[in-house]
Design a protein around this motif. Structure first.
Motif, PDB file in Angstrom:
ATOM      1  N   LEU A   1       0.840  -1.188   0.000  1.00  0.00           N
ATOM      2  CA  LEU A   1       0.000   0.000   0.000  1.00  0.00           C
ATOM      3  C   LEU A   1       0.880   1.246   0.000  1.00  0.00           C
ATOM      4  CD1 LEU A   1      -2.527  -1.307   2.631  1.00  0.00           C
ATOM      5  CD2 LEU A   1      -3.074  -0.768   0.261  1.00  0.00           C
ATOM      6  N   THR A   2       0.417   2.288  -0.658  1.00  0.00           N
ATOM      7  CA  THR A   2       1.153   3.551  -0.714  1.00  0.00           C
ATOM      8  C   THR A   2       0.278   4.667  -0.158  1.00  0.00           C
ATOM      9  OG1 THR A   2       0.352   4.235  -2.894  1.00  0.00           O
ATOM     10  CG2 THR A   2       2.277   2.761  -2.853  1.00  0.00           C
ATOM     11  N   ALA A   3       0.840   5.845  -0.032  1.00  0.00           N
ATOM     12  CA  ALA A   3       0.088   7.007   0.449  1.00  0.00           C
ATOM     13  C   ALA A   3      -1.057   7.366  -0.497  1.00  0.00           C
ATOM     14  CB  ALA A   3       1.017   8.199   0.634  1.00  0.00           C
ATOM     15  N   ALA A   4      -0.993   6.912  -1.732  1.00  0.00           N
ATOM     16  CA  ALA A   4      -2.057   7.188  -2.702  1.00  0.00           C
ATOM     17  C   ALA A   4      -3.269   6.281  -2.499  1.00  0.00           C
ATOM     18  CB  ALA A   4      -1.526   7.025  -4.119  1.00  0.00           C
ATOM     19  N   ASP A   5      -3.110   5.174  -1.765  1.00  0.00           N
ATOM     20  CA  ASP A   5      -4.233   4.263  -1.508  1.00  0.00           C
ATOM     21  C   ASP A   5      -5.087   4.854  -0.397  1.00  0.00           C
ATOM     22  OD1 ASP A   5      -3.629   2.103  -3.341  1.00  0.00           O
ATOM     23  OD2 ASP A   5      -1.898   1.695  -2.063  1.00  0.00           O
ATOM     24  N   ARG A   6      -6.381   4.987  -0.661  1.00  0.00           N
ATOM     25  CA  ARG A   6      -7.281   5.672   0.266  1.00  0.00           C
ATOM     26  C   ARG A   6      -8.370   4.736   0.768  1.00  0.00           C
ATOM     27  NH1 ARG A   6      -3.823   9.185   1.436  1.00  0.00           N
ATOM     28  NH2 ARG A   6      -5.370  10.448   2.467  1.00  0.00           N
ATOM     29  N   CYS A   7      -8.811   4.960   2.000  1.00  0.00           N
ATOM     30  CA  CYS A   7      -9.876   4.181   2.637  1.00  0.00           C
ATOM     31  C   CYS A   7     -11.174   4.358   1.847  1.00  0.00           C
ATOM     32  CB  CYS A   7     -10.063   4.657   4.079  1.00  0.00           C
ATOM     33  SG  CYS A   7     -11.427   3.880   4.964  1.00  0.00           S
TER      34      CYS A   7
ATOM     35  N   GLN B   1      -5.685   7.678   4.512  1.00  0.00           N
ATOM     36  CA  GLN B   1      -4.709   6.740   3.961  1.00  0.00           C
ATOM     37  C   GLN B   1      -5.066   5.316   4.381  1.00  0.00           C
ATOM     38  OE1 GLN B   1      -0.590   7.696   4.589  1.00  0.00           O
ATOM     39  NE2 GLN B   1       0.096   5.728   3.836  1.00  0.00           N
ATOM     40  N   ALA B   2      -5.029   4.400   3.422  1.00  0.00           N
ATOM     41  CA  ALA B   2      -5.372   2.998   3.686  1.00  0.00           C
ATOM     42  C   ALA B   2      -4.162   2.231   4.199  1.00  0.00           C
ATOM     43  CB  ALA B   2      -5.901   2.340   2.416  1.00  0.00           C
ATOM     44  N   TYR B   3      -4.395   1.396   5.199  1.00  0.00           N
ATOM     45  CA  TYR B   3      -3.358   0.531   5.744  1.00  0.00           C
ATOM     46  C   TYR B   3      -3.779  -0.935   5.703  1.00  0.00           C
ATOM     47  CZ  TYR B   3      -0.814   4.588   7.333  1.00  0.00           C
ATOM     48  OH  TYR B   3      -0.106   5.763   7.374  1.00  0.00           O
ATOM     49  N   LEU B   4      -4.959  -1.220   5.168  1.00  0.00           N
ATOM     50  CA  LEU B   4      -5.457  -2.585   5.081  1.00  0.00           C
ATOM     51  C   LEU B   4      -6.105  -2.798   3.724  1.00  0.00           C
ATOM     52  CD1 LEU B   4      -5.748  -4.814   7.481  1.00  0.00           C
ATOM     53  CD2 LEU B   4      -8.160  -4.437   7.100  1.00  0.00           C
ATOM     54  N   ARG B   5      -5.639  -3.811   2.985  1.00  0.00           N
ATOM     55  CA  ARG B   5      -6.240  -4.182   1.708  1.00  0.00           C
ATOM     56  C   ARG B   5      -6.946  -5.520   1.945  1.00  0.00           C
ATOM     57  NH1 ARG B   5      -4.465  -2.811  -3.203  1.00  0.00           N
ATOM     58  NH2 ARG B   5      -2.378  -2.434  -2.420  1.00  0.00           N
ATOM     59  N   VAL B   6      -8.235  -5.577   1.637  1.00  0.00           N
ATOM     60  CA  VAL B   6      -9.023  -6.788   1.817  1.00  0.00           C
ATOM     61  C   VAL B   6      -9.417  -7.306   0.444  1.00  0.00           C
ATOM     62  CG1 VAL B   6     -11.095  -7.788   2.838  1.00  0.00           C
ATOM     63  CG2 VAL B   6      -9.937  -5.898   3.997  1.00  0.00           C
ATOM     64  N   GLU B   7      -8.905  -8.480   0.097  1.00  0.00           N
ATOM     65  CA  GLU B   7      -9.301  -9.135  -1.143  1.00  0.00           C
ATOM     66  C   GLU B   7     -10.483 -10.026  -0.790  1.00  0.00           C
ATOM     67  OE1 GLU B   7      -5.667 -10.986  -2.369  1.00  0.00           O
ATOM     68  OE2 GLU B   7      -4.722  -9.063  -2.792  1.00  0.00           O
TER      69      GLU B   7
ATOM     70  N   GLN C   1     -13.642 -12.753  -1.052  1.00  0.00           N
ATOM     71  CA  GLN C   1     -13.881 -14.089  -1.604  1.00  0.00           C
ATOM     72  C   GLN C   1     -14.677 -14.004  -2.900  1.00  0.00           C
ATOM     73  OE1 GLN C   1     -15.752 -16.506   1.412  1.00  0.00           O
ATOM     74  NE2 GLN C   1     -14.223 -15.948   2.932  1.00  0.00           N
ATOM     75  N   SER C   2     -15.544 -13.016  -2.997  1.00  0.00           N
ATOM     76  CA  SER C   2     -16.389 -12.844  -4.182  1.00  0.00           C
ATOM     77  C   SER C   2     -15.672 -12.129  -5.314  1.00  0.00           C
ATOM     78  CB  SER C   2     -17.650 -12.072  -3.803  1.00  0.00           C
ATOM     79  OG  SER C   2     -17.299 -10.792  -3.312  1.00  0.00           O
ATOM     80  N   GLY C   3     -14.420 -11.723  -5.090  1.00  0.00           N
ATOM     81  CA  GLY C   3     -13.660 -10.964  -6.079  1.00  0.00           C
ATOM     82  C   GLY C   3     -13.640  -9.503  -5.688  1.00  0.00           C
ATOM     83  N   GLY C   4     -12.712  -8.773  -6.221  1.00  0.00           N
ATOM     84  CA  GLY C   4     -12.591  -7.359  -5.891  1.00  0.00           C
ATOM     85  C   GLY C   4     -11.843  -7.152  -4.593  1.00  0.00           C
ATOM     86  N   GLU C   5     -11.703  -5.901  -4.229  1.00  0.00           N
ATOM     87  CA  GLU C   5     -10.983  -5.575  -3.007  1.00  0.00           C
ATOM     88  C   GLU C   5     -11.536  -4.304  -2.397  1.00  0.00           C
ATOM     89  OE1 GLU C   5      -6.881  -5.079  -4.207  1.00  0.00           O
ATOM     90  OE2 GLU C   5      -7.181  -2.961  -4.594  1.00  0.00           O
ATOM     91  N   LEU C   6     -11.288  -4.166  -1.104  1.00  0.00           N
ATOM     92  CA  LEU C   6     -11.638  -2.961  -0.373  1.00  0.00           C
ATOM     93  C   LEU C   6     -10.406  -2.483   0.367  1.00  0.00           C
ATOM     94  CD1 LEU C   6     -15.043  -4.079   1.176  1.00  0.00           C
ATOM     95  CD2 LEU C   6     -14.719  -2.454  -0.691  1.00  0.00           C
ATOM     96  N   LEU C   7     -10.292  -1.173   0.533  1.00  0.00           N
ATOM     97  CA  LEU C   7      -9.189  -0.575   1.276  1.00  0.00           C
ATOM     98  C   LEU C   7      -9.753   0.127   2.498  1.00  0.00           C
ATOM     99  CD1 LEU C   7      -7.223   1.037  -1.690  1.00  0.00           C
ATOM    100  CD2 LEU C   7      -6.815  -1.177  -0.608  1.00  0.00           C
TER     101      LEU C   7
END
Length: 75
Positions: A14-20, A26-32, A34-40
């Motif tokens: 994750l970088t400073a450009a990744d947003r919640c 700033q996002a510190y957790l990336r959730v992939e 099970q159904s596909g896609g991701e959330l920050l």
């Protein structure tokens, strides 16, 4: 009979450009999912939604440790 294997590319850091996705911090957790896609998520919203994240996640990249790391002070 041949067997096929599939490899999953590791998630990029994750970088400073990744947003919640909840608040835009700033996002510190990336959730992939099970159904596909991701959330920050920022650390606050990751804690707030932690139980639901565990239910829905296929993979989690947690970089919240970056919030407490000591960084050298540059003069």
């Amino acid at each position: 009979m041949s067997t096929a294997t599939t490899a999953v590319a590791p998630s990029p850091a994750l970088t400073a450009a990744d947003r919640c996705d909840r608040c835009g911090a700033q996002a510190y957790l990336r959730v992939e999912l099970q159904s596909g896609g991701e959330l920050l998520f920022c650390a606050h919203h990751a804690r707030e939604h932690g139980d639901k994240i565990k239910e829905l996640a296929a993979n989690v990249v947690d970089e919240t440790h970056k919030l407490t790391e000591k960084r050298p002070i540059v003069d």
